[in-house]
Scaffold this active site. Sequence first.
Site, PDB file in Angstrom:
ATOM      1  N   ASP A  35      13.108  -3.423   4.833  1.00 48.85           N
ATOM      2  CA  ASP A  35      12.634  -3.594   3.719  1.00 48.85           C
ATOM      3  C   ASP A  35      13.163  -4.651   3.097  1.00 48.85           C
ATOM      4  O   ASP A  35      14.319  -4.680   3.545  1.00 48.85           O
ATOM      5  CB  ASP A  35      12.451  -2.360   2.621  1.00 48.85           C
ATOM      6  CG  ASP A  35      11.600  -2.774   1.547  1.00 48.85           C
ATOM      7  OD1 ASP A  35      10.690  -1.874   1.112  1.00 48.85           O
ATOM      8  OD2 ASP A  35      11.636  -4.027   0.557  1.00 48.85           O
ATOM      9  N   GLY A  40      10.562  -3.851  -3.683  1.00 49.50           N
ATOM     10  CA  GLY A  40      10.602  -2.381  -3.194  1.00 49.50           C
ATOM     11  C   GLY A  40      12.315  -2.639  -4.247  1.00 49.50           C
ATOM     12  O   GLY A  40      12.874  -3.681  -3.901  1.00 49.50           O
ATOM     13  N   TYR A 141      -5.709 -11.493  -0.930  1.00 43.85           N
ATOM     14  CA  TYR A 141      -5.537 -10.864  -0.370  1.00 43.85           C
ATOM     15  C   TYR A 141      -5.993  -9.263   0.357  1.00 43.85           C
ATOM     16  O   TYR A 141      -5.810  -9.263   1.656  1.00 43.85           O
ATOM     17  CB  TYR A 141      -5.336  -9.429  -1.822  1.00 43.85           C
ATOM     18  CG  TYR A 141      -4.244  -7.947  -1.685  1.00 43.85           C
ATOM     19  CD1 TYR A 141      -3.350  -7.675  -0.864  1.00 43.85           C
ATOM     20  CD2 TYR A 141      -5.538  -6.788  -1.830  1.00 43.85           C
ATOM     21  CE1 TYR A 141      -2.819  -5.893  -0.791  1.00 43.85           C
ATOM     22  CE2 TYR A 141      -5.079  -5.709  -2.205  1.00 43.85           C
ATOM     23  CZ  TYR A 141      -3.937  -5.457  -1.043  1.00 43.85           C
ATOM     24  OH  TYR A 141      -3.489  -3.919  -0.557  1.00 43.85           O
ATOM     25  N   VAL A 185      -2.258   0.526 -13.055  1.00 39.60           N
ATOM     26  CA  VAL A 185      -2.038   1.290 -14.373  1.00 39.60           C
ATOM     27  C   VAL A 185      -1.463   2.872 -15.140  1.00 39.60           C
ATOM     28  O   VAL A 185      -0.918   3.151 -15.890  1.00 39.60           O
ATOM     29  CB  VAL A 185      -3.975   2.195 -14.911  1.00 39.60           C
ATOM     30  CG1 VAL A 185      -4.337   0.397 -15.180  1.00 39.60           C
ATOM     31  CG2 VAL A 185      -4.098   2.865 -13.668  1.00 39.60           C
ATOM     32  N   GLY A 270     -10.597 -11.873  -9.030  1.00 40.30           N
ATOM     33  CA  GLY A 270     -10.241 -11.229  -8.082  1.00 40.30           C
ATOM     34  C   GLY A 270     -10.430  -9.750  -7.652  1.00 40.30           C
ATOM     35  O   GLY A 270     -10.393  -8.856  -6.449  1.00 40.30           O
TER      36      GLY A 270
HETATM   37  N1  LIG Z   1      -0.304   2.173  -3.864  1.00 38.47           N
HETATM   38  C1  LIG Z   1      -1.591   1.600  -3.346  1.00 38.47           C
HETATM   39  O1  LIG Z   1      -2.395   1.800  -4.746  1.00 38.47           O
HETATM   40  C2  LIG Z   1      -2.262   0.699  -2.270  1.00 38.47           C
HETATM   41  C3  LIG Z   1      -3.690   0.529  -2.371  1.00 38.47           C
HETATM   42  C4  LIG Z   1      -3.905   0.046  -1.100  1.00 38.47           C
HETATM   43  C5  LIG Z   1      -3.383  -0.745  -0.396  1.00 38.47           C
HETATM   44  N2  LIG Z   1      -2.562   0.140  -0.258  1.00 38.47           N
HETATM   45  C6  LIG Z   1      -1.463  -0.593   1.130  1.00 38.47           C
HETATM   46  O2  LIG Z   1       0.006  -0.145   1.145  1.00 38.47           O
HETATM   47  C7  LIG Z   1       1.276  -0.779   1.547  1.00 38.47           C
HETATM   48  C8  LIG Z   1       2.348   0.167   0.417  1.00 38.47           C
HETATM   49  O3  LIG Z   1       1.558   0.061  -0.609  1.00 38.47           O
HETATM   50  P1  LIG Z   1       3.049  -0.004  -1.401  1.00 38.47           P
HETATM   51  O4  LIG Z   1       1.970   0.986  -2.545  1.00 38.47           O
HETATM   52  O5  LIG Z   1       3.922   0.887  -1.436  1.00 38.47           O
HETATM   53  O6  LIG Z   1       3.593  -0.971  -2.519  1.00 38.47           O
HETATM   54  P2  LIG Z   1       5.110  -1.466  -2.273  1.00 38.47           P
HETATM   55  O7  LIG Z   1       4.861  -3.243  -3.374  1.00 38.47           O
HETATM   56  O8  LIG Z   1       5.948  -0.480  -3.545  1.00 38.47           O
HETATM   57  O9  LIG Z   1       6.305  -1.591  -1.278  1.00 38.47           O
HETATM   58  C9  LIG Z   1       5.651  -2.409  -0.784  1.00 38.47           C
HETATM   59  C10 LIG Z   1       7.097  -2.793   0.157  1.00 38.47           C
HETATM   60  O10 LIG Z   1       7.419  -3.434   1.251  1.00 38.47           O
HETATM   61  C11 LIG Z   1       7.996  -4.917   0.699  1.00 38.47           C
HETATM   62  N3  LIG Z   1       7.277  -6.057   1.378  1.00 38.47           N
HETATM   63  C12 LIG Z   1       7.394  -7.412   1.427  1.00 38.47           C
HETATM   64  N4  LIG Z   1       7.279  -8.184   1.382  1.00 38.47           N
HETATM   65  C13 LIG Z   1       7.881  -7.811   2.807  1.00 38.47           C
HETATM   66  C14 LIG Z   1       8.740  -8.447   3.970  1.00 38.47           C
HETATM   67  N5  LIG Z   1       8.303  -9.831   4.125  1.00 38.47           N
HETATM   68  N6  LIG Z   1       9.119  -7.969   4.700  1.00 38.47           N
HETATM   69  C15 LIG Z   1       9.680  -6.686   4.146  1.00 38.47           C
HETATM   70  N7  LIG Z   1       9.453  -6.068   3.471  1.00 38.47           N
HETATM   71  C16 LIG Z   1       8.690  -7.090   2.674  1.00 38.47           C
HETATM   72  C17 LIG Z   1       8.302  -4.878  -0.850  1.00 38.47           C
HETATM   73  O11 LIG Z   1       9.821  -4.863  -1.749  1.00 38.47           O
HETATM   74  C18 LIG Z   1       8.274  -2.838  -0.745  1.00 38.47           C
HETATM   75  O12 LIG Z   1       9.023  -2.725  -1.528  1.00 38.47           O
HETATM   76  C19 LIG Z   1       0.829  -1.879   0.816  1.00 38.47           C
HETATM   77  O13 LIG Z   1       0.457  -2.906   2.537  1.00 38.47           O
HETATM   78  C20 LIG Z   1      -0.637  -2.300  -0.002  1.00 38.47           C
HETATM   79  O14 LIG Z   1      -1.212  -3.748   0.529  1.00 38.47           O
HETATM   80  C21 LIG Z   1      -1.602   0.283  -1.244  1.00 38.47           C
END
Ligand SMILES: NC(=O)c1ccc[n+]([C@@H]2O[C@H](COP(=O)([O-])OP(=O)(O)OC[C@H]3O[C@@H](n4cnc5c(N)ncnc54)[C@H](O)[C@@H]3O)[C@@H](O)[C@H]2O)c1
Length: 313
Positions: A35, A40, A141, A185, A270
Amino acid sequence: MSKDIKIAITGVAGFIGSNLAERLLAENYHVIGIDNLSYGVKEQIPNGVEFYLSDIRSKDIHKILNGVDYLFHLAAKNCISDCQKDPLETVDINIYGTVNVFEAAKINKIKKIIYAESSALYEGTNKFPTPESEVYPKSFYSISKLSSMYFAEGYSRFHNLKFTALRYFCVYGPRQDYRRTIPPVFSSFIIKLLKGENPIIFGTGEKRRDFIFVDYVNDFHLMCLRDDRTTGKVFNLGSGYNYSINEIYSIISDLLNSKIEPIYMPDLPGEAQETLADISLAKSLGWFPKTSLIDGLKISIEYIKNELSKGLI
Ligand SMILES: NC(=O)c1ccc[n+]([C@@H]2O[C@H](COP(=O)([O-])OP(=O)(O)OC[C@H]3O[C@@H](n4cnc5c(N)ncnc54)[C@H](O)[C@@H]3O)[C@@H](O)[C@H]2O)c1
């Protein structure tokens, strides 16, 4: 012995990544986490994870992934409105970064990559519940997430890289990110109401969302490691039910015995009006989400109360 099986997670300090790491450690796997801590938080990476502070766009990850058996690719720029504001960085992280991860998986002969797409791919559909075939992305996105799909298919076609793609709907549960500009939310409502503040609802509150508790997403993550029927396919991970944001607000208010009114702000650009997953494909493999929304919310509320009592929020 699962201890001998190395599993890497990109985005391990995020919401889903940290919950997945905890589950994999409980299943006795050797967990490697990557990460860049842009969204995060280091403190929420579970003890026992071999952690690397690195960026998915860096060639360093080619070395970090040496010897890894399976890879969950979750890191992304994933707030729709942030991506609308900065399409260049969205492409850089979500397309270039993802292809760099696929390339690292190819070089290191990783047995399988399980990666995150999103229900946002259905932004333009009118079909509810929505099956996996209804792909109509609109926002930057979701367009970036669609590219992952084509690259995963390309790496499978040309390099025999095995994959499973996961289209998460609105995942919720402990450690859901509440620090971002526009928090999800559930966590934003619970935190504001516990603090006696007015939560914010963007738009009329009539958008409907399919919410899925993170533990059931993790059940499917484990199936991706253990069940070959998941290979080469894309799965919706939702509950198959949806609620309006106003309905969620009143459920949370009731659970917290709160009479505080929300503040309505202009709508966010969006975002889809409705999401509702057709989960028949995942269910056909024996998976189904068991926890009701209320039970999952109670777990989330207890987690947030605990964090607040420790002064962490
Ligand atoms: N949470 C949801 O409801 C949801 C819904 C649809 C899709 N997703 C997808 O699931 C995945 C995880 O989602 P999440 O909710 O845990 O998101 P989050 O933002 O909590 O976690 C994403 C993590 O990726 C890290 N990160 C971002 N850019 C980075 C980079 N360039 N290099 C290394 N680390 C990087 C961030 O620091 C973060 O810790 C994502 O790909 C998101 O698009 C999540």
